[in-house]
Design a protein around this motif. Sequence first.
Motif, PDB file in Angstrom:
ATOM      1  N   TYR A   1     -19.704  18.111  14.640  1.00  0.00           N
ATOM      2  CA  TYR A   1     -18.965  17.434  15.700  1.00  0.00           C
ATOM      3  C   TYR A   1     -18.798  15.957  15.366  1.00  0.00           C
ATOM      4  CZ  TYR A   1     -19.742  21.464  18.785  1.00  0.00           C
ATOM      5  OH  TYR A   1     -19.747  22.720  19.351  1.00  0.00           O
ATOM      6  N   GLU A   2     -17.550  15.481  15.480  1.00  0.00           N
ATOM      7  CA  GLU A   2     -17.268  14.059  15.370  1.00  0.00           C
ATOM      8  C   GLU A   2     -16.593  13.622  16.654  1.00  0.00           C
ATOM      9  OE1 GLU A   2     -15.382  10.858  12.221  1.00  0.00           O
ATOM     10  OE2 GLU A   2     -14.409  12.811  12.395  1.00  0.00           O
ATOM     11  N   GLU A   3     -17.245  12.697  17.373  1.00  0.00           N
ATOM     12  CA  GLU A   3     -16.720  12.218  18.649  1.00  0.00           C
ATOM     13  C   GLU A   3     -16.412  13.386  19.578  1.00  0.00           C
ATOM     14  OE1 GLU A   3     -13.421   9.817  17.428  1.00  0.00           O
ATOM     15  OE2 GLU A   3     -14.696   8.157  16.768  1.00  0.00           O
ATOM     16  N   GLU A   4     -17.362  14.317  19.655  1.00  0.00           N
ATOM     17  CA  GLU A   4     -17.304  15.489  20.537  1.00  0.00           C
ATOM     18  C   GLU A   4     -16.255  16.514  20.117  1.00  0.00           C
ATOM     19  OE1 GLU A   4     -19.787  15.664  22.600  1.00  0.00           O
ATOM     20  OE2 GLU A   4     -20.325  13.644  21.954  1.00  0.00           O
ATOM     21  N   ARG A   5     -15.612  16.332  18.983  1.00  0.00           N
ATOM     22  CA  ARG A   5     -14.610  17.286  18.507  1.00  0.00           C
ATOM     23  C   ARG A   5     -15.160  18.050  17.315  1.00  0.00           C
ATOM     24  NH1 ARG A   5      -9.965  16.668  14.739  1.00  0.00           N
ATOM     25  NH2 ARG A   5      -8.374  18.193  15.303  1.00  0.00           N
ATOM     26  N   ALA A   6     -14.981  19.369  17.333  1.00  0.00           N
ATOM     27  CA  ALA A   6     -15.449  20.187  16.213  1.00  0.00           C
ATOM     28  C   ALA A   6     -14.572  19.934  14.999  1.00  0.00           C
ATOM     29  CB  ALA A   6     -15.411  21.666  16.594  1.00  0.00           C
ATOM     30  N   VAL A   7     -15.176  19.480  13.906  1.00  0.00           N
ATOM     31  CA  VAL A   7     -14.398  19.143  12.707  1.00  0.00           C
ATOM     32  C   VAL A   7     -14.820  19.958  11.489  1.00  0.00           C
ATOM     33  CG1 VAL A   7     -13.858  16.807  13.473  1.00  0.00           C
ATOM     34  CG2 VAL A   7     -15.958  17.212  12.159  1.00  0.00           C
ATOM     35  N   GLY A   8     -15.734  20.889  11.652  1.00  0.00           N
ATOM     36  CA  GLY A   8     -16.142  21.711  10.517  1.00  0.00           C
ATOM     37  C   GLY A   8     -17.111  22.781  10.970  1.00  0.00           C
TER      38      GLY A   8
ATOM     39  N   LEU B   1     -19.484   9.914   8.099  1.00  0.00           N
ATOM     40  CA  LEU B   1     -20.313  11.082   7.799  1.00  0.00           C
ATOM     41  C   LEU B   1     -21.653  10.995   8.515  1.00  0.00           C
ATOM     42  CD1 LEU B   1     -20.736  13.692   6.177  1.00  0.00           C
ATOM     43  CD2 LEU B   1     -21.590  12.281   4.296  1.00  0.00           C
ATOM     44  N   ALA B   2     -22.245   9.805   8.529  1.00  0.00           N
ATOM     45  CA  ALA B   2     -23.548   9.632   9.177  1.00  0.00           C
ATOM     46  C   ALA B   2     -23.475   9.887  10.676  1.00  0.00           C
ATOM     47  CB  ALA B   2     -24.075   8.220   8.906  1.00  0.00           C
ATOM     48  N   ALA B   3     -22.327   9.569  11.284  1.00  0.00           N
ATOM     49  CA  ALA B   3     -22.197   9.709  12.734  1.00  0.00           C
ATOM     50  C   ALA B   3     -21.905  11.144  13.171  1.00  0.00           C
ATOM     51  CB  ALA B   3     -21.088   8.782  13.239  1.00  0.00           C
ATOM     52  N   ILE B   4     -21.505  11.993  12.248  1.00  0.00           N
ATOM     53  CA  ILE B   4     -21.222  13.390  12.593  1.00  0.00           C
ATOM     54  C   ILE B   4     -22.533  14.125  12.822  1.00  0.00           C
ATOM     55  CG2 ILE B   4     -20.333  15.577  11.679  1.00  0.00           C
ATOM     56  CD1 ILE B   4     -18.177  13.951  10.243  1.00  0.00           C
ATOM     57  N   ARG B   5     -22.595  14.889  13.889  1.00  0.00           N
ATOM     58  CA  ARG B   5     -23.795  15.688  14.152  1.00  0.00           C
ATOM     59  C   ARG B   5     -23.489  17.168  13.893  1.00  0.00           C
ATOM     60  NH1 ARG B   5     -21.631  15.573  19.368  1.00  0.00           N
ATOM     61  NH2 ARG B   5     -21.965  17.521  20.546  1.00  0.00           N
ATOM     62  N   VAL B   6     -24.474  17.876  13.406  1.00  0.00           N
ATOM     63  CA  VAL B   6     -24.320  19.299  13.110  1.00  0.00           C
ATOM     64  C   VAL B   6     -25.228  20.081  14.050  1.00  0.00           C
ATOM     65  CG1 VAL B   6     -24.564  21.108  11.377  1.00  0.00           C
ATOM     66  CG2 VAL B   6     -23.752  18.834  10.696  1.00  0.00           C
TER      67      VAL B   6
ATOM     68  N   MET C   1     -28.164  23.677  20.054  1.00  0.00           N
ATOM     69  CA  MET C   1     -29.328  23.154  19.346  1.00  0.00           C
ATOM     70  C   MET C   1     -28.866  22.410  18.106  1.00  0.00           C
ATOM     71  SD  MET C   1     -32.610  25.205  17.773  1.00  0.00           S
ATOM     72  CE  MET C   1     -31.625  26.144  16.635  1.00  0.00           C
ATOM     73  N   GLU C   2     -29.328  21.182  17.955  1.00  0.00           N
ATOM     74  CA  GLU C   2     -28.889  20.390  16.808  1.00  0.00           C
ATOM     75  C   GLU C   2     -29.603  20.847  15.548  1.00  0.00           C
ATOM     76  OE1 GLU C   2     -28.122  15.724  15.619  1.00  0.00           O
ATOM     77  OE2 GLU C   2     -28.736  16.298  17.641  1.00  0.00           O
ATOM     78  N   ALA C   3     -28.839  20.973  14.470  1.00  0.00           N
ATOM     79  CA  ALA C   3     -29.432  21.356  13.194  1.00  0.00           C
ATOM     80  C   ALA C   3     -30.339  20.238  12.700  1.00  0.00           C
ATOM     81  CB  ALA C   3     -28.338  21.630  12.167  1.00  0.00           C
ATOM     82  N   LYS C   4     -31.361  20.592  11.947  1.00  0.00           N
ATOM     83  CA  LYS C   4     -32.285  19.600  11.416  1.00  0.00           C
ATOM     84  C   LYS C   4     -31.585  18.749  10.375  1.00  0.00           C
ATOM     85  CE  LYS C   4     -36.524  22.156  12.283  1.00  0.00           C
ATOM     86  NZ  LYS C   4     -35.900  23.124  13.160  1.00  0.00           N
ATOM     87  N   GLN C   5     -31.746  17.427  10.498  1.00  0.00           N
ATOM     88  CA  GLN C   5     -31.131  16.521   9.556  1.00  0.00           C
ATOM     89  C   GLN C   5     -31.979  16.425   8.293  1.00  0.00           C
ATOM     90  OE1 GLN C   5     -28.051  15.087  10.352  1.00  0.00           O
ATOM     91  NE2 GLN C   5     -28.291  16.572  11.992  1.00  0.00           N
ATOM     92  N   GLN C   6     -31.414  15.819   7.273  1.00  0.00           N
ATOM     93  CA  GLN C   6     -32.144  15.639   6.030  1.00  0.00           C
ATOM     94  C   GLN C   6     -33.421  14.875   6.312  1.00  0.00           C
ATOM     95  OE1 GLN C   6     -29.641  13.949   3.024  1.00  0.00           O
ATOM     96  NE2 GLN C   6     -28.036  15.471   3.314  1.00  0.00           N
ATOM     97  N   SER C   7     -34.528  15.309   5.728  1.00  0.00           N
ATOM     98  CA  SER C   7     -35.845  14.801   6.086  1.00  0.00           C
ATOM     99  C   SER C   7     -36.267  13.574   5.293  1.00  0.00           C
ATOM    100  CB  SER C   7     -36.896  15.913   5.887  1.00  0.00           C
ATOM    101  OG  SER C   7     -36.878  16.363   4.541  1.00  0.00           O
TER     102      SER C   7
END
Length: 313
Positions: free
Chosen positions: A210-217, A154-159, A1-7
């Motif tokens: 995730y950045e480019e499908e790789r866990a980075v944090g 940073l914008a392209a990274i999904r949490v 489940m994707e975390a909610k982004q800044q609103s």
Amino acid sequence: MEAKQQSEPVAVRDVRSLRRFNRYFTRRIGALDDHYLGQDRPLGEARLLFEIGEVGEGGEGASLRELRARLGLDAGYLSRMVRALEGQGLVRVGVHGQDSRVRVAALTSAGRSEVAEQNRRADALAEGLLRGLSPAQRDELTDALGAARRLLRLAAIRVEVVDGGSDDARTCLDAYAADIDQRFPEGYDPATLVPPHEVSGDAGAFLIAYEEERAVGCGALRTLDPGARVGEIKHVWVRPGARRLGLARRLLGELEREAAERGFGVVRLDTHASLTEAQAMYRACGYTEIPRYNDDVYGAHFFEKRLATPRRR
């Protein structure tokens, strides 16, 4: 489940500014030409050649899976481009030596020569663009491009919120433990990592970037005091290659939003004496230092932040 982004809504002027830059830059570097840099191929194939050389340098080649992730391409489209390059004698396709299920692409000798010429022409194009600027203006542009790249990464990274016992979660925590074991003078015992059941489901949450499908944090949230609506943030960590992007702050903000949605009015955390950059970040993000609240043997500084508008799920 994707975390909610800044609103916060994105301003129309910001959208138009980015699109205007994209239109200008793609035209200026010849991205619209089907003979990019004067070579006999469009930009897409030229970029794929470059990435195969970059990713596969010194190894068995670049896996098609990683190339898809890096370039954001549809699997079918990528396969067609790889076949075209293979047909031109620039790429050879095979299987990975340690996993026959993984298809890899590697540059041939002709492919390496093609990429070398591509780099020479690209350097010449960039030099030509920069020649019209003074040294001070070049410095200004270089700094601006560095900032743009950092922010766009940073914008392209999904949490995403994941189960605390998932493979990705445990891989991140193992890397976190190995990292701080090198940084703490006394080392670090991974047995003190937060257990999966405390950061999953109703008990808490585990977030991975995730950045480019790789866990980075990663970062974790667990319930500290249910009655007092207090949560605790643990293990905020970013891989070395993704640091200095602002990702740690973003993870912290996502964890705070997760805490607010769970009805927590307060979040707490602790940090080691040697992690001075983490202490500075917490203070800058509105955390106040408080007396010790736990028995963490690695904790030397303890922080608390009151959340503005907690909401129960």
